[in-house]
Scaffold this motif. Structure first.
Motif, PDB file in Angstrom:
ATOM      1  N   ARG A  69      40.334  13.812 -20.557  1.00  0.00           N
ATOM      2  CA  ARG A  69      40.244  12.487 -21.179  1.00  0.00           C
ATOM      3  C   ARG A  69      39.027  12.415 -22.099  1.00  0.00           C
ATOM      4  O   ARG A  69      38.022  13.088 -21.873  1.00  0.00           O
ATOM      5  N   VAL A  70      39.122  11.572 -23.128  1.00  0.00           N
ATOM      6  CA  VAL A  70      38.000  11.357 -24.036  1.00  0.00           C
ATOM      7  C   VAL A  70      36.899  10.605 -23.289  1.00  0.00           C
ATOM      8  O   VAL A  70      37.168   9.670 -22.534  1.00  0.00           O
ATOM      9  N   ASN A  71      35.661  11.020 -23.501  1.00  0.00           N
ATOM     10  CA  ASN A  71      34.507  10.407 -22.850  1.00  0.00           C
ATOM     11  C   ASN A  71      34.065   9.172 -23.645  1.00  0.00           C
ATOM     12  O   ASN A  71      33.604   9.288 -24.774  1.00  0.00           O
ATOM     13  N   PHE A  72      34.226   7.995 -23.059  1.00  0.00           N
ATOM     14  CA  PHE A  72      33.810   6.741 -23.695  1.00  0.00           C
ATOM     15  C   PHE A  72      32.541   6.180 -23.056  1.00  0.00           C
ATOM     16  O   PHE A  72      32.159   5.050 -23.336  1.00  0.00           O
ATOM     17  N   ASP A  73      31.872   6.953 -22.215  1.00  0.00           N
ATOM     18  CA  ASP A  73      30.659   6.492 -21.542  1.00  0.00           C
ATOM     19  C   ASP A  73      29.470   6.647 -22.497  1.00  0.00           C
ATOM     20  O   ASP A  73      28.596   7.482 -22.309  1.00  0.00           O
ATOM     21  N   ASN A  74      29.458   5.800 -23.548  1.00  0.00           N
ATOM     22  CA  ASN A  74      28.469   5.907 -24.620  1.00  0.00           C
ATOM     23  C   ASN A  74      27.217   5.064 -24.389  1.00  0.00           C
ATOM     24  O   ASN A  74      26.370   4.955 -25.267  1.00  0.00           O
ATOM     25  N   GLY A  75      27.101   4.424 -23.235  1.00  0.00           N
ATOM     26  CA  GLY A  75      25.934   3.616 -22.907  1.00  0.00           C
ATOM     27  C   GLY A  75      26.097   2.140 -23.227  1.00  0.00           C
ATOM     28  O   GLY A  75      25.293   1.310 -22.802  1.00  0.00           O
ATOM     29  N   PHE A  76      27.135   1.791 -23.972  1.00  0.00           N
ATOM     30  CA  PHE A  76      27.340   0.400 -24.364  1.00  0.00           C
ATOM     31  C   PHE A  76      27.511  -0.517 -23.159  1.00  0.00           C
ATOM     32  O   PHE A  76      26.887  -1.578 -23.077  1.00  0.00           O
ATOM     33  N   ALA A  77      28.344  -0.130 -22.214  1.00  0.00           N
ATOM     34  CA  ALA A  77      28.612  -0.979 -21.041  1.00  0.00           C
ATOM     35  C   ALA A  77      27.328  -1.251 -20.259  1.00  0.00           C
ATOM     36  O   ALA A  77      27.078  -2.392 -19.842  1.00  0.00           O
ATOM     37  N   ASP A  78      26.501  -0.246 -20.073  1.00  0.00           N
ATOM     38  CA  ASP A  78      25.233  -0.436 -19.354  1.00  0.00           C
ATOM     39  C   ASP A  78      24.294  -1.357 -20.130  1.00  0.00           C
ATOM     40  O   ASP A  78      23.632  -2.220 -19.538  1.00  0.00           O
ATOM     41  N   ASP A  79      24.235  -1.184 -21.453  1.00  0.00           N
ATOM     42  CA  ASP A  79      23.372  -2.032 -22.281  1.00  0.00           C
ATOM     43  C   ASP A  79      23.839  -3.483 -22.255  1.00  0.00           C
ATOM     44  O   ASP A  79      23.032  -4.406 -22.169  1.00  0.00           O
ATOM     45  N   VAL A  80      25.156  -3.704 -22.326  1.00  0.00           N
ATOM     46  CA  VAL A  80      25.695  -5.063 -22.269  1.00  0.00           C
ATOM     47  C   VAL A  80      25.397  -5.680 -20.905  1.00  0.00           C
ATOM     48  O   VAL A  80      24.975  -6.839 -20.811  1.00  0.00           O
ATOM     49  N   MET A  81      25.606  -4.919 -19.855  1.00  0.00           N
ATOM     50  CA  MET A  81      25.353  -5.449 -18.517  1.00  0.00           C
ATOM     51  C   MET A  81      23.884  -5.851 -18.360  1.00  0.00           C
ATOM     52  O   MET A  81      23.577  -6.903 -17.787  1.00  0.00           O
ATOM     53  N   GLU A  82      22.979  -5.054 -18.896  1.00  0.00           N
ATOM     54  CA  GLU A  82      21.554  -5.371 -18.821  1.00  0.00           C
ATOM     55  C   GLU A  82      21.249  -6.704 -19.519  1.00  0.00           C
ATOM     56  O   GLU A  82      20.534  -7.556 -18.983  1.00  0.00           O
ATOM     57  N   ILE A  83      21.820  -6.909 -20.700  1.00  0.00           N
ATOM     58  CA  ILE A  83      21.543  -8.123 -21.458  1.00  0.00           C
ATOM     59  C   ILE A  83      22.250  -9.331 -20.832  1.00  0.00           C
ATOM     60  O   ILE A  83      21.728 -10.448 -20.842  1.00  0.00           O
ATOM     61  N   VAL A  84      23.419  -9.138 -20.239  1.00  0.00           N
ATOM     62  CA  VAL A  84      24.116 -10.231 -19.562  1.00  0.00           C
ATOM     63  C   VAL A  84      23.330 -10.643 -18.313  1.00  0.00           C
ATOM     64  O   VAL A  84      23.154 -11.838 -18.053  1.00  0.00           O
ATOM     65  N   GLU A  85      22.865  -9.676 -17.545  1.00  0.00           N
ATOM     66  CA  GLU A  85      22.036 -10.003 -16.377  1.00  0.00           C
ATOM     67  C   GLU A  85      20.817 -10.816 -16.797  1.00  0.00           C
ATOM     68  O   GLU A  85      20.478 -11.820 -16.161  1.00  0.00           O
ATOM     69  N   LEU A  86      20.170 -10.408 -17.867  1.00  0.00           N
ATOM     70  CA  LEU A  86      19.007 -11.095 -18.403  1.00  0.00           C
ATOM     71  C   LEU A  86      19.391 -12.524 -18.809  1.00  0.00           C
ATOM     72  O   LEU A  86      18.703 -13.491 -18.474  1.00  0.00           O
ATOM     73  N   ALA A  87      20.509 -12.676 -19.527  1.00  0.00           N
ATOM     74  CA  ALA A  87      20.962 -13.988 -19.999  1.00  0.00           C
ATOM     75  C   ALA A  87      21.280 -14.931 -18.837  1.00  0.00           C
ATOM     76  O   ALA A  87      21.076 -16.139 -18.942  1.00  0.00           O
TER      77      ALA A  87
END
Length: 124
Positions: A69-87
């Motif tokens: 499978r193509v690897n889509f673990d580009n860090g975006f999900a972790d970065d979004v989760m960090e900013i959502v937790e902060l928000a």
């Protein structure tokens, strides 16, 4: 989205896909670097593109996982989760957020955070 204010802090209320309310707060001074790093890296209007961007390996090729499978673990999900937790002012755990967060709601939360924190430029 509902506008609500109280004497302690300013926040906006959003509803997730299940109708549950969540309060989005402005960024604290200690979080300014995190928010600035995020806004430098991502445009909230293009969240779907970041989520679908494959990882590119050192040879400039699309990275493929061992199962093919193509690897889509580009860090975006972790970065979004960090900013959502902060928000959300860390009032919900990542596990709780994962139960209801979708791309549309994530983009909405980031837009609200940026607007409340005056990181977002006013459009004419």
């Amino acid at each position: 989205m509902e506008n609500e204010e109280n004497s302690v802090s300013v926040y906006r209320v959003i509803r997730d896909r299940y109708g549950k309310k969540h309060k989005v707060y402005s960024a604290r001074f200690k979080d300014i670097q995190t928010v600035t790093d995020f806004t430098t890296k991502y445009d909230p209007g293009s969240f779907a593109l970041y989520a679908m961007a494959p990882v590119i390996d050192d040879d400039g090729e699309v990275d493929v996982l061992p199962d093919g499978r193509v690897n889509f673990d580009n860090g975006f999900a972790d970065d979004v989760m960090e900013i959502v937790e902060l928000a959300l002012d860390y009032r919900e755990t990542r596990e709780q957020i994962n139960e209801w967060l979708d791309l549309e709601t994530a983009a909405q939360i980031v837009e609200l955070l940026l607007g409340l924190s005056t990181f977002k430029k006013k459009r004419k």
